[in-house]
Design a protein around this motif. Sequence first.
Motif, PDB file in Angstrom:
ATOM      1  N   UNK A 104     -18.455  43.669  48.715  1.00 47.93           N
ATOM      2  CA  UNK A 104     -18.045  44.074  47.467  1.00 47.93           C
ATOM      3  C   UNK A 104     -17.070  45.479  47.479  1.00 47.93           C
ATOM      4  N   UNK A 105     -17.453  46.278  48.567  1.00 49.55           N
ATOM      5  CA  UNK A 105     -16.435  47.361  48.670  1.00 49.55           C
ATOM      6  C   UNK A 105     -15.382  47.094  49.308  1.00 49.55           C
ATOM      7  N   UNK A 106     -15.062  45.860  49.879  1.00 49.30           N
ATOM      8  CA  UNK A 106     -13.786  45.494  50.797  1.00 49.30           C
ATOM      9  C   UNK A 106     -13.071  44.784  49.594  1.00 49.30           C
ATOM     10  N   UNK A 137     -12.333  50.279  44.705  1.00 50.83           N
ATOM     11  CA  UNK A 137     -12.558  51.167  43.391  1.00 50.83           C
ATOM     12  C   UNK A 137     -13.866  51.458  43.052  1.00 50.83           C
ATOM     13  N   UNK A 138     -14.680  50.745  43.733  1.00 51.15           N
ATOM     14  CA  UNK A 138     -16.137  50.908  43.005  1.00 51.15           C
ATOM     15  C   UNK A 138     -16.507  52.307  43.259  1.00 51.15           C
ATOM     16  N   UNK A 139     -16.073  53.059  44.482  1.00 47.48           N
ATOM     17  CA  UNK A 139     -16.455  54.564  44.566  1.00 47.48           C
ATOM     18  C   UNK A 139     -15.471  55.516  43.826  1.00 47.48           C
ATOM     19  N   UNK A 184     -25.412  38.463  40.838  1.00 45.20           N
ATOM     20  CA  UNK A 184     -24.579  37.418  41.242  1.00 45.20           C
ATOM     21  C   UNK A 184     -23.069  37.843  40.382  1.00 45.20           C
ATOM     22  N   UNK A 185     -23.080  38.472  39.446  1.00 44.42           N
ATOM     23  CA  UNK A 185     -21.985  38.868  38.837  1.00 44.42           C
ATOM     24  C   UNK A 185     -21.293  40.262  39.433  1.00 44.42           C
ATOM     25  N   UNK A 186     -22.134  40.966  39.909  1.00 49.38           N
ATOM     26  CA  UNK A 186     -21.722  42.223  40.662  1.00 49.38           C
ATOM     27  C   UNK A 186     -21.191  41.754  42.087  1.00 49.38           C
ATOM     28  N   UNK A 187     -21.631  40.756  42.636  1.00 49.68           N
ATOM     29  CA  UNK A 187     -21.163  40.441  43.958  1.00 49.68           C
ATOM     30  C   UNK A 187     -20.013  39.570  44.024  1.00 49.68           C
TER      31      UNK A 187
END
Length: 289
Positions: free
Chosen positions: A54-56, A60-62, A89-92
């Motif tokens: 998710x981060x990759x 901008x999550x952070x 599932x949506x977040x991933x």
Amino acid sequence: FYGIMTLQMDLKHVQKLLATYPQFMNYNLDRHILPITRYFLKDLEFSPTEFRSMLLAYPRIITHALTKIKYMVGFLRYEVGLSGTQVKRVLYQAPQVLGMKDSTIREKIDFLKQTFDLSDHHTKSDEYYSYNNNDSPQVKGELQTVIAGMPRLLVLNVHSNLKPKVLYLRQAFNGDQAVLRAAVVRSPTLLAYSLKNRIQPRMQALLEEPALDPGLITWAICLKDDKFQEWLVKRKRKIRQQREKQAQEDVEMVAESNRLALPDEVVDVAVDPSGPIVHWTRPRRPRGG
């Protein structure tokens, strides 16, 4: 060492993260990055490798405050009516939703719901349910199923992306809204593919063969180009063989009917093999008699 020790990153992952979003290094590790990471790993129960993905995909999550992230998770859970598993599932698959306004998400949800007349059966509850709980008492409808089936629909622009696809598909289905609706409910991923590069070429290939059901687009759309061509050739060959078989059966049926049919106009009667042949013509019956 955060990426390597906490998220099991290798050097390629770290390089990709920093190349995509160099400002990552500007955020405080202890006060900002780690609390967000713990929330995803502990509260939402993502694995380290899942959060790494998710981060990759969306560094901008952070950049978002933890309160904003929690608000969006709650919005998906209780306002949109997704189950805990569906939220994950949506977040991933579409972590970009964390940076969107809830009004923007509502616009896309309303578009999907109204365009395809999707049922939206969910009840709100004041209780907190674990996000990996599959036994939620909420009843999920078609809307929630479509969103969870293709979360990226929430990040696509309604006017420049979703609407043109809907208009084209409706035309391809001869204006049959029921068929279009069934296709989207069965395969929400259909709306995520490129209209110009994927949907139109595949649908056109199906429409060129009248015997092929355009509804097969929901299955054919996900095939790679070579596999799709291979499948299309096989289907056309099968259709051709069925036509040839039917044509042969029709010819044989006509021949058999002709063989069994009695002549109803002229009958030759041989009275005596050595004598003349007598011809007798049966009188026609008057019509309606």
